[in-house]
Write an enzyme that holds these catalytic residues in place. Structure first.
Site, PDB file in Angstrom:
ATOM      1  N   ALA A  76       0.861  -1.178   0.000  1.00 19.08           N
ATOM      2  CA  ALA A  76       0.000   0.000   0.000  1.00 19.08           C
ATOM      3  C   ALA A  76       0.901   1.232   0.000  1.00 19.08           C
ATOM      4  O   ALA A  76       2.065   1.167   0.429  1.00 19.08           O
ATOM      5  CB  ALA A  76      -0.895  -0.018   1.227  1.00 19.08           C
ATOM      6  N   GLY A 121       0.529  -4.969   0.796  1.00 21.72           N
ATOM      7  CA  GLY A 121      -0.660  -5.073  -0.056  1.00 21.72           C
ATOM      8  C   GLY A 121      -0.396  -5.858  -1.334  1.00 21.72           C
ATOM      9  O   GLY A 121      -1.320  -6.439  -1.909  1.00 21.72           O
ATOM     10  N   GLU A 124      -0.679  -9.406  -0.376  1.00 27.06           N
ATOM     11  CA  GLU A 124      -2.115  -9.668  -0.184  1.00 27.06           C
ATOM     12  C   GLU A 124      -2.827  -9.834  -1.530  1.00 27.06           C
ATOM     13  O   GLU A 124      -3.749 -10.643  -1.668  1.00 27.06           O
ATOM     14  CB  GLU A 124      -2.730  -8.535   0.641  1.00 27.06           C
ATOM     15  CG  GLU A 124      -2.236  -8.571   2.096  1.00 27.06           C
ATOM     16  CD  GLU A 124      -2.539  -7.300   2.868  1.00 27.06           C
ATOM     17  OE1 GLU A 124      -2.162  -6.205   2.385  1.00 27.06           O
ATOM     18  OE2 GLU A 124      -3.148  -7.382   3.948  1.00 27.06           O
ATOM     19  N   GLU A 144       4.381  -4.833   7.375  1.00 23.22           N
ATOM     20  CA  GLU A 144       3.620  -3.735   7.986  1.00 23.22           C
ATOM     21  C   GLU A 144       4.055  -3.412   9.414  1.00 23.22           C
ATOM     22  O   GLU A 144       4.042  -2.257   9.826  1.00 23.22           O
ATOM     23  CB  GLU A 144       2.115  -4.034   7.946  1.00 23.22           C
ATOM     24  CG  GLU A 144       1.493  -3.969   6.561  1.00 23.22           C
ATOM     25  CD  GLU A 144       1.579  -5.277   5.790  1.00 23.22           C
ATOM     26  OE1 GLU A 144       2.337  -6.195   6.201  1.00 23.22           O
ATOM     27  OE2 GLU A 144       0.894  -5.393   4.757  1.00 23.22           O
TER      28      GLU A 144
HETATM   29  N1  DAK Z   1       4.574   3.121  -0.904  1.00 24.52           N
HETATM   30  C1  DAK Z   1       4.958   4.250  -1.513  1.00 24.52           C
HETATM   31  N2  DAK Z   1       6.090   4.371  -2.206  1.00 24.52           N
HETATM   32  C2  DAK Z   1       6.896   3.302  -2.264  1.00 24.52           C
HETATM   33  C3  DAK Z   1       6.572   2.067  -1.659  1.00 24.52           C
HETATM   34  C4  DAK Z   1       5.348   1.994  -0.941  1.00 24.52           C
HETATM   35  N3  DAK Z   1       4.918   0.864  -0.371  1.00 24.52           N
HETATM   36  N4  DAK Z   1       7.574   1.212  -1.888  1.00 24.52           N
HETATM   37  C5  DAK Z   1       8.480   1.863  -2.621  1.00 24.52           C
HETATM   38  N5  DAK Z   1       8.071   3.123  -2.870  1.00 24.52           N
HETATM   39  C6  DAK Z   1       8.762   4.169  -3.619  1.00 24.52           C
HETATM   40  C7  DAK Z   1       9.990   4.681  -2.872  1.00 24.52           C
HETATM   41  O1  DAK Z   1       9.603   5.659  -1.929  1.00 24.52           O
HETATM   42  C8  DAK Z   1      10.792   5.247  -4.006  1.00 24.52           C
HETATM   43  O2  DAK Z   1      10.265   6.510  -4.385  1.00 24.52           O
HETATM   44  P1  DAK Z   1      11.227   7.792  -4.650  1.00 24.52           P
HETATM   45  O3  DAK Z   1      12.022   7.949  -3.421  1.00 24.52           O
HETATM   46  O4  DAK Z   1      12.055   7.345  -5.841  1.00 24.52           O
HETATM   47  O5  DAK Z   1      10.274   8.884  -4.966  1.00 24.52           O
HETATM   48  C9  DAK Z   1      10.517   4.293  -5.154  1.00 24.52           C
HETATM   49  O6  DAK Z   1       9.314   3.622  -4.817  1.00 24.52           O
HETATM   50  C10 DAK Z   1      11.590   3.253  -5.330  1.00 24.52           C
HETATM   51  O7  DAK Z   1      11.793   2.644  -4.076  1.00 24.52           O
HETATM   52  P2  DAK Z   1      13.245   2.515  -3.413  1.00 24.52           P
HETATM   53  O8  DAK Z   1      14.144   3.601  -3.872  1.00 24.52           O
HETATM   54  O9  DAK Z   1      13.032   2.339  -1.958  1.00 24.52           O
HETATM   55  O10 DAK Z   1      13.731   1.133  -4.085  1.00 24.52           O
HETATM   56  P3  DAK Z   1      14.755   0.095  -3.471  1.00 24.52           P
HETATM   57  O11 DAK Z   1      15.007  -0.884  -4.570  1.00 24.52           O
HETATM   58  O12 DAK Z   1      15.932   0.772  -2.805  1.00 24.52           O
HETATM   59  O13 DAK Z   1      13.952  -0.639  -2.281  1.00 24.52           O
HETATM   60  C11 DAK Z   1      12.009  -1.767  -1.345  1.00 24.52           C
HETATM   61  C12 DAK Z   1      12.827  -1.422  -2.605  1.00 24.52           C
HETATM   62  C13 DAK Z   1      10.751  -2.505  -1.795  1.00 24.52           C
HETATM   63  C14 DAK Z   1      12.831  -2.696  -0.431  1.00 24.52           C
HETATM   64  C15 DAK Z   1      11.685  -0.459  -0.574  1.00 24.52           C
HETATM   65  O14 DAK Z   1      11.111   0.459  -1.503  1.00 24.52           O
HETATM   66  C16 DAK Z   1      10.692  -0.672   0.516  1.00 24.52           C
HETATM   67  O15 DAK Z   1      11.030  -1.152   1.604  1.00 24.52           O
HETATM   68  N6  DAK Z   1       9.445  -0.278   0.262  1.00 24.52           N
HETATM   69  C17 DAK Z   1       8.370  -0.362   1.254  1.00 24.52           C
HETATM   70  C18 DAK Z   1       7.897  -1.779   1.361  1.00 24.52           C
HETATM   71  C19 DAK Z   1       6.809  -1.918   2.392  1.00 24.52           C
HETATM   72  O16 DAK Z   1       7.004  -1.618   3.586  1.00 24.52           O
HETATM   73  N7  DAK Z   1       5.663  -2.371   1.931  1.00 24.52           N
HETATM   74  C20 DAK Z   1       4.504  -2.550   2.802  1.00 24.52           C
HETATM   75  C21 DAK Z   1       3.740  -1.287   2.768  1.00 24.52           C
HETATM   76  S1  DAK Z   1       2.541  -1.289   4.051  1.00 24.52           S
HETATM   77  C22 DAK Z   1      -4.286  -0.670   6.146  1.00 24.52           C
HETATM   78  C23 DAK Z   1      -4.380  -0.758   4.779  1.00 24.52           C
HETATM   79  C24 DAK Z   1      -3.351  -1.317   4.070  1.00 24.52           C
HETATM   80  C25 DAK Z   1      -2.215  -1.756   4.719  1.00 24.52           C
HETATM   81  C26 DAK Z   1      -2.130  -1.644   6.089  1.00 24.52           C
HETATM   82  C27 DAK Z   1      -3.155  -1.117   6.820  1.00 24.52           C
HETATM   83  N8  DAK Z   1      -5.342  -0.052   6.870  1.00 24.52           N
HETATM   84  C28 DAK Z   1      -6.002   1.052   6.243  1.00 24.52           C
HETATM   85  C29 DAK Z   1      -5.542  -0.307   8.256  1.00 24.52           C
HETATM   86  C30 DAK Z   1      -1.129  -2.225   3.947  1.00 24.52           C
HETATM   87  C31 DAK Z   1       0.080  -1.844   4.299  1.00 24.52           C
HETATM   88  C32 DAK Z   1       1.196  -2.024   3.408  1.00 24.52           C
HETATM   89  O17 DAK Z   1       1.173  -2.588   2.354  1.00 24.52           O
END
Ligand code: DAK
Length: 270
Positions: A76, A121, A124, A144
């Site tokens: 997400a 997400g 998921e 998360e």
């Molecule tokens: N959201 C927004 N932007 C993201 C993103 C994300 N999940 N993942 C990556 N990006 C963006 C980065 O910010 C970056 O943007 P710029 O800085 O270039 O503008 C670009 O994509 C490229 O990412 P990186 O530069 O970080 O790329 P790397 O290869 O160095 O690293 C990575 C890749 C996947 C390891 C890293 O980007 C990362 O850790 N990303 C976050 C992964 C993550 O934590 N995913 C889970 C998200 S939480 C809910 C509803 C939904 C959910 C929860 C609760 N409720 C309403 C209660 C769901 C939650 C999630 O999914």
């Protein structure tokens, strides 16, 4: 999208592309590569619209879902979530749930071709698909808790149903990222394809499914999905009913006649 859609037609919003590279097969691509295809409300809306159009298409046999660039879906949209009030977060989670429920409810099989990061997400999303194949560079996880959150699009529930409660708990509680081969061992994906070849791999499976009796494939999916939620005796009754109903179809007659005549069946979705 209509039955008469020309092959290779592209439709959908900017962030979700729907292509028909071959008869009966739709390839849906989440396309927001600058943000690793992170899911915000716009992407969820576009995905839902694409799913609804596919649900209405009787010529459809199978769907392949993938991501543009180096990610499947990295989760997400964290930037968007960081500004949400609890009320907005509830609405966001509900939108995500409705979208993934609609994907899961498609009567044709869905195949996730996981071409890279498949996190939060994104993981998921893969859990709402019937079959999952991963590229060698794919990474799965529910990270998360690292953000002080929990999965919000069904991950706390569908992950345990797919890989078992204790394995799901370990992934959700630690946020650990899993490489493709371990994902296969855990049951998060069925098989691992070389980097860059996972969509081809998924397409080959889609082609096989598309050549089977269309009504039989839809009923098999439906019966299996309904059955896991029911007691075994009830689920077996679903199967008996569906099995008997297929004997009313021309395709079942054609399939069995083709076997007897040692030729390829010509199914017409009748
Ligand atoms: N959201 C927004 N932007 C993201 C993103 C994300 N999940 N993942 C990556 N990006 C963006 C980065 O910010 C970056 O943007 P710029 O800085 O270039 O503008 C670009 O994509 C490229 O990412 P990186 O530069 O970080 O790329 P790397 O290869 O160095 O690293 C990575 C890749 C996947 C390891 C890293 O980007 C990362 O850790 N990303 C976050 C992964 C993550 O934590 N995913 C889970 C998200 S939480 C809910 C509803 C939904 C959910 C929860 C609760 N409720 C309403 C209660 C769901 C939650 C999630 O999914």
């Amino acid at each position: 999208m209509s039955v008469d859609a020309p092959e290779s037609e592209k439709s959908g919003g900017e962030t979700v592309l729907v292509e028909r590279p071959e008869s009966g097969i739709a390839v849906v691509t989440i396309s927001r590569p600058d943000a690793l295809n992170a899911l915000d409300e716009g992407v969820l809306d576009a995905l839902r619209a694409a799913i609804d159009a596919l649900a209405a298409d009787e010529s459809l046999r199978c769907v392949v879902l993938t991501g543009a660039g180096k990610a499947f879906v990295a989760g997400a949209d964290i930037g968007r979530m960081s500004t949400m009030s609890p009320r907005e977060a509830r609405a966001f989670a509900e939108k995500g749930h409705r979208t993934l429920d609609a994907l899961e409810a498609l009567s044709v099989p869905t195949i996730a071709a996981v071409n890279g990061y498949c996190l939060g997400g994104g993981c998921e999303l893969s859990l709402a698909c019937d079959l999952v194949y991963a590229a060698a560079n794919a990474r799965f996880g529910q990270p998360e808790v690292k953000l002080g959150l929990i999965p919000g699009f069904g991950g706390t529930q569908r992950l345990a149903r797919r890989i078992g409660p204790m394995r799901a708990a370990e992934l959700v509680l630690t946020g650990r990222m899993v490489k493709a081969e371990e994902a296969k061992a855990l049951g998060l994906c069925l098989d691992v394809a070389p980097k860059g070849q996972v969509v081809d791999h998924a397409m080959a499976v889609a082609r096989t499914i598309a050549a089977m009796g269309p009504g039989a494939v839809r009923l098999a999916k439906t019966v299996m999905a309904r059955g896991v939620e029911a007691p075994l005796a009830t689920a077996n009754a679903y199967e008996r009913e569906a099995f008997a109903n297929l004997f009313d179809t021309a395709d079942a007659a054609e399939g069995m006649a083709a076997f007897a005549e040692k030729r390829q069946a010509r199914f017409e979705n009748r």
